[in-house]
Write a protein that holds these residues in place. Structure first.
Motif, PDB file in Angstrom:
ATOM      1  N   ARG A 288     -19.102   5.319  -6.035  1.00 37.51           N
ATOM      2  CA  ARG A 288     -20.038   4.188  -6.016  1.00 37.51           C
ATOM      3  C   ARG A 288     -19.290   2.863  -5.897  1.00 37.51           C
ATOM      4  O   ARG A 288     -19.724   1.955  -5.183  1.00 37.51           O
ATOM      5  N   ALA A 289     -18.167   2.742  -6.599  1.00 33.39           N
ATOM      6  CA  ALA A 289     -17.372   1.517  -6.487  1.00 33.39           C
ATOM      7  C   ALA A 289     -16.855   1.339  -5.067  1.00 33.39           C
ATOM      8  O   ALA A 289     -16.763   0.214  -4.562  1.00 33.39           O
ATOM      9  N   TYR A 290     -16.541   2.437  -4.417  1.00 31.48           N
ATOM     10  CA  TYR A 290     -16.083   2.387  -3.030  1.00 31.48           C
ATOM     11  C   TYR A 290     -17.212   1.979  -2.084  1.00 31.48           C
ATOM     12  O   TYR A 290     -16.980   1.364  -1.047  1.00 31.48           O
TER      13      TYR A 290
ATOM     14  N   ARG B 147       7.835   8.344  -4.067  1.00 34.46           N
ATOM     15  CA  ARG B 147       6.837   9.332  -3.680  1.00 34.46           C
ATOM     16  C   ARG B 147       5.552   8.648  -3.224  1.00 34.46           C
ATOM     17  O   ARG B 147       4.927   9.049  -2.248  1.00 34.46           O
ATOM     18  N   VAL B 148       5.162   7.573  -3.900  1.00 32.01           N
ATOM     19  CA  VAL B 148       3.975   6.832  -3.488  1.00 32.01           C
ATOM     20  C   VAL B 148       4.181   6.211  -2.121  1.00 32.01           C
ATOM     21  O   VAL B 148       3.312   6.247  -1.260  1.00 32.01           O
ATOM     22  N   VAL B 149       5.368   5.666  -1.879  1.00 27.61           N
ATOM     23  CA  VAL B 149       5.655   5.073  -0.575  1.00 27.61           C
ATOM     24  C   VAL B 149       5.519   6.117   0.523  1.00 27.61           C
ATOM     25  O   VAL B 149       4.929   5.875   1.566  1.00 27.61           O
ATOM     26  N   VAL B 150       6.039   7.326   0.280  1.00 27.00           N
ATOM     27  CA  VAL B 150       5.953   8.386   1.282  1.00 27.00           C
ATOM     28  C   VAL B 150       4.503   8.767   1.531  1.00 27.00           C
ATOM     29  O   VAL B 150       4.064   8.937   2.663  1.00 27.00           O
ATOM     30  N   ILE B 151       3.708   8.873   0.461  1.00 24.64           N
ATOM     31  CA  ILE B 151       2.289   9.195   0.627  1.00 24.64           C
ATOM     32  C   ILE B 151       1.620   8.183   1.541  1.00 24.64           C
ATOM     33  O   ILE B 151       0.906   8.522   2.474  1.00 24.64           O
ATOM     34  N   TRP B 152       1.904   6.910   1.284  1.00 26.27           N
ATOM     35  CA  TRP B 152       1.247   5.879   2.082  1.00 26.27           C
ATOM     36  C   TRP B 152       1.747   5.880   3.512  1.00 26.27           C
ATOM     37  O   TRP B 152       0.992   5.651   4.442  1.00 26.27           O
ATOM     38  N   THR B 153       3.028   6.129   3.701  1.00 27.25           N
ATOM     39  CA  THR B 153       3.557   6.147   5.061  1.00 27.25           C
ATOM     40  C   THR B 153       2.885   7.235   5.878  1.00 27.25           C
ATOM     41  O   THR B 153       2.599   7.073   7.058  1.00 27.25           O
ATOM     42  N   MET B 154       2.566   8.355   5.241  1.00 26.72           N
ATOM     43  CA  MET B 154       1.990   9.477   5.968  1.00 26.72           C
ATOM     44  C   MET B 154       0.489   9.343   6.161  1.00 26.72           C
ATOM     45  O   MET B 154      -0.050   9.757   7.175  1.00 26.72           O
ATOM     46  N   CYS B 155      -0.217   8.756   5.177  1.00 28.48           N
ATOM     47  CA  CYS B 155      -1.675   8.872   5.242  1.00 28.48           C
ATOM     48  C   CYS B 155      -2.392   7.541   5.397  1.00 28.48           C
ATOM     49  O   CYS B 155      -3.613   7.517   5.449  1.00 28.48           O
ATOM     50  N   LEU B 156      -1.680   6.440   5.471  1.00 28.16           N
ATOM     51  CA  LEU B 156      -2.363   5.168   5.661  1.00 28.16           C
ATOM     52  C   LEU B 156      -3.077   5.168   7.003  1.00 28.16           C
ATOM     53  O   LEU B 156      -2.490   5.456   8.032  1.00 28.16           O
ATOM     54  N   LEU B 157      -4.355   4.844   6.975  1.00 31.47           N
ATOM     55  CA  LEU B 157      -5.145   4.881   8.201  1.00 31.47           C
ATOM     56  C   LEU B 157      -5.070   3.558   8.932  1.00 31.47           C
ATOM     57  O   LEU B 157      -4.986   2.501   8.320  1.00 31.47           O
TER      58      LEU B 157
ATOM     59  N   GLY C 261     -12.143  -0.949   0.380  1.00 30.46           N
ATOM     60  CA  GLY C 261     -12.517   0.043   1.375  1.00 30.46           C
ATOM     61  C   GLY C 261     -11.407   0.978   1.789  1.00 30.46           C
ATOM     62  O   GLY C 261     -11.439   1.514   2.898  1.00 30.46           O
ATOM     63  N   SER C 262     -10.436   1.215   0.909  1.00 26.59           N
ATOM     64  CA  SER C 262      -9.351   2.126   1.257  1.00 26.59           C
ATOM     65  C   SER C 262      -9.793   3.568   1.027  1.00 26.59           C
ATOM     66  O   SER C 262      -9.936   4.014  -0.116  1.00 26.59           O
ATOM     67  N   SER C 263      -9.990   4.303   2.112  1.00 26.88           N
ATOM     68  CA  SER C 263     -10.381   5.708   1.989  1.00 26.88           C
ATOM     69  C   SER C 263      -9.255   6.540   1.388  1.00 26.88           C
ATOM     70  O   SER C 263      -9.503   7.563   0.740  1.00 26.88           O
ATOM     71  N   ASP C 264      -8.011   6.111   1.588  1.00 26.12           N
ATOM     72  CA  ASP C 264      -6.882   6.832   1.004  1.00 26.12           C
ATOM     73  C   ASP C 264      -6.900   6.732  -0.519  1.00 26.12           C
ATOM     74  O   ASP C 264      -6.658   7.715  -1.223  1.00 26.12           O
ATOM     75  N   VAL C 265      -7.171   5.544  -1.039  1.00 27.82           N
ATOM     76  CA  VAL C 265      -7.258   5.377  -2.489  1.00 27.82           C
ATOM     77  C   VAL C 265      -8.416   6.203  -3.040  1.00 27.82           C
ATOM     78  O   VAL C 265      -8.298   6.860  -4.082  1.00 27.82           O
ATOM     79  N   LEU C 266      -9.541   6.189  -2.347  1.00 29.99           N
ATOM     80  CA  LEU C 266     -10.683   7.007  -2.762  1.00 29.99           C
ATOM     81  C   LEU C 266     -10.288   8.476  -2.855  1.00 29.99           C
ATOM     82  O   LEU C 266     -10.586   9.157  -3.849  1.00 29.99           O
ATOM     83  N   GLN C 267      -9.599   8.965  -1.841  1.00 29.14           N
ATOM     84  CA  GLN C 267      -9.210  10.374  -1.821  1.00 29.14           C
ATOM     85  C   GLN C 267      -8.224  10.698  -2.941  1.00 29.14           C
ATOM     86  O   GLN C 267      -8.373  11.704  -3.645  1.00 29.14           O
ATOM     87  N   LEU C 268      -7.236   9.847  -3.133  1.00 17.46           N
ATOM     88  CA  LEU C 268      -6.218  10.118  -4.150  1.00 17.46           C
ATOM     89  C   LEU C 268      -6.801  10.066  -5.559  1.00 17.46           C
ATOM     90  O   LEU C 268      -6.450  10.879  -6.416  1.00 17.46           O
ATOM     91  N   LEU C 269      -7.702   9.120  -5.813  1.00 18.29           N
ATOM     92  CA  LEU C 269      -8.263   9.000  -7.156  1.00 18.29           C
ATOM     93  C   LEU C 269      -9.243  10.123  -7.472  1.00 18.29           C
ATOM     94  O   LEU C 269      -9.424  10.476  -8.640  1.00 18.29           O
ATOM     95  N   THR C 270      -9.883  10.674  -6.460  1.00 18.12           N
ATOM     96  CA  THR C 270     -10.819  11.768  -6.714  1.00 18.12           C
ATOM     97  C   THR C 270     -10.141  13.134  -6.685  1.00 18.12           C
ATOM     98  O   THR C 270     -10.573  14.058  -7.375  1.00 18.12           O
TER      99      THR C 270
END
Length: 508
Positions: A502-504, A5-15, A451-460
């Motif tokens: 802030r960490a981002y 499921r994580v792989v699919v998320i990244w395949t779809m939303c990796l910028l 600087g991964s905006s995807d990680v920022l979005q998923l964690l928030t």
């Protein structure tokens, strides 16, 4: 299992990586002239002050320090290293005395009491320390040394000769003598070999001595400031034009030189030119397609001289289906030349073309070999893709999850944000032996800092995809770095989310 499921998320939303010089850019400017025990320099403080103003004018957040002591310089580098982690570009400019000692370059602070190699090594700041201060910037790292104007220690015995003449001495005696000899009298700096994505620029190529100039600025500083403010001038071409300008002004007595291999994404210190909208260029293909015709001619000329980054840029232009210059076969030719010259990015891009059969007959074996060649040079994208190929089975490889995990870990340790996030998820799922919540939190934190905006979005937005223990460990890490001051309870409420932002690099 959440791994897929994580792989699919990244395949779809990796910028795709941003292709322009937009975003946060920071610079540390050091100008040293009032030396206490070695000859003073006239223009260095002017050069540094003018450089600071120039960079501020094109959007840099600048820290300027003049006549800096050794202690101050080391503290400034420590502070700048932390600041650089959330910057797209980190740049250090040093104007002052620099010398080579036993193959390593050192920048001398104003309070150094130097009369030998050992003094220089103990009291100065090395180029390695400067490179370490910029190494975690997200997209590009630049160190500019206008620091080989003369040898402040004067003529001295060459160390290699001194060792040969001391053949009757013991090894320990020879080493002690070498450590206390002064630097070589020829002047200039040693060639640099920075990591990929980092550029080191010398005012004069290795072994040459730079000129201080007749006016308020050195020839190198003057050329650099004139060129860096030009919008739409790609950075590698900018330094090429600086080189040509200094050669003309000094009658070929001084030749600036750059070392390092930049990524294949074009970059503009002063931003894109008129009519070039950063928002309209989300990929390297579109960004290179926006290169002006005169700059494409320069790229072609540099490619003929063997410049692999120019070959990459020309290939990206010809891989853009929206371009009149679309020509996949020609792109394959450029990438093949660059790959054979050792460019890991070209090897990776060429592997994708062989895998898809774009511009070339599909060849899975050739694609796999190219992925491996790029991975052997620690090209994180290739390592991460090999992880997927081993995990799922592909290009003739059998599915081997255990081998895949080793590739994912290796890519994560090379600060590949996608791999960092996925590897953290695998740890959280209990699939990585001898690693626990603290390890998962470390990779998540580093992905944020990368600087991964995807990680920022998923964690928030979806923090509960990770177990409470991992969430608590991430809160503890945020607290350790003073981004968060609340309870360590695994609840990602407003305080934790503010700490994540802030960490981002986003300050509320």
């Amino acid at each position: 299992m959440r791994t897929l499921r994580v792989v699919v998320i990244w395949t779809m939303c990796l910028l795709a990586p941003a292709a322009w010089a937009a975003g946060d850019r920071v610079a540390l400017i050091l100008g040293l002239g009032a030396y206490q025990t070695v000859p003073a320099l006239d223009n260095t403080r002017n050069d540094a002050s003018d450089m600071a103003r120039t960079l501020e004018d094109i959007g840099f957040d600048v820290t300027l320090s003049l006549d800096t002591t050794g202690e101050q310089m080391r503290q400034l580098l420590d502070d700048f290293a932390f600041r650089s982690e959330t910057a797209d570009l980190a740049l250090i400019y040093f104007a002052g005395h620099g010398v080579e000692v036993q193959g390593e370059n050192f920048m001398i602070p104003v309070d150094a009491q130097v009369s030998s190699n050992l003094d220089v090594q103990r009291q100065s700041v090395s180029l390695k320390q400067m490179l370490a201060a910029v190494e975690r910037a997200r997209k590009m790292r630049i160190v500019i040394l206008d620091s080989c104007r003369d040898n402040p220690l004067g003529d001295a015995i060459d160390l290699a000769q001194s060792r040969q003449s001391a053949a009757t001495e013991t090894a320990d005696q020879a080493a002690d003598q070498a450590a206390n000899q002064t630097t070589r009298g020829g002047g200039g700096l040693a060639a640099a070999d920075p990591d990929r994505g980092t550029l080191v620029a010398f005012a004069a190529r290795d072994g040459q001595v730079a000129l201080d100039g007749r006016g308020d600025n050195s020839p190198f500083a003057r050329a650099l400031m004139e060129k860096m403010v030009q919008p739409g001038l790609e950075i590698s071409l900018m330094f090429r034009q600086v080189r040509d300008m200094v050669l003309r002004e000094t009658g070929n007595l001084q030749e600036p030189h750059t070392y390092g291999s930049l990524t294949g994404v074009p970059f503009y210190l002063a931003g894109p030119g008129a009519g070039q909208d950063p928002a309209a260029a989300p990929s390297a293909l579109d960004a290179w397609a926006a290169i002006k015709p005169d700059q494409e001619e320069q790229l072609l000329a540099l490619a003929e001289l063997g410049d692999t980054r120019s070959m990459l840029g020309l290939a990206y232009i010809r891989l853009n289906p929206n371009e009149g210059r679309f020509d996949p076969a020609a792109a394959v030719d450029f990438l093949t030349r660059a790959a054979e010259a050792g460019s890991p990015e070209a090897q990776f891009e060429l592997a994708k073309l062989y895998e898809r059969g774009t511009g070339v007959v599909r060849d899975d074996a050739r694609a796999l070999a190219l992925y491996r060649e790029a991975a052997d040079q620690d090209f994180a994208d290739a390592i991460n893709d090999l992880g997927f190929l081993h995990y799922q089975g592909g290009l003739g490889l059998p599915a081997d999850p255990n081998k895949a995990l080793r590739f994912f870990e290796r890519a994560a340790d090379l600060r590949h944000p996608q791999a960092q996030f996925n590897f953290a998820a695998l740890i959280d799922d209990g699939l990585i032996p001898q690693k626990g919540p603290e390890d998962a939190a470390r990779y998540l934190y580093e992905a944020l800092r990368s600087g991964s905006s995807d990680v920022l979005q998923l964690l928030t937005e979806r923090p509960t995809m990770f177990k409470p223990a991992t969430r608590r460990a991430l809160q503890a890490r945020l607290k350790e770095h003073e981004f968060y001051a609340g309870a360590i309870d695994g609840d990602f409420g407003p305080g934790t989310q503010r700490g994540i932002r802030r960490a981002y690099g986003i300050e509320d």
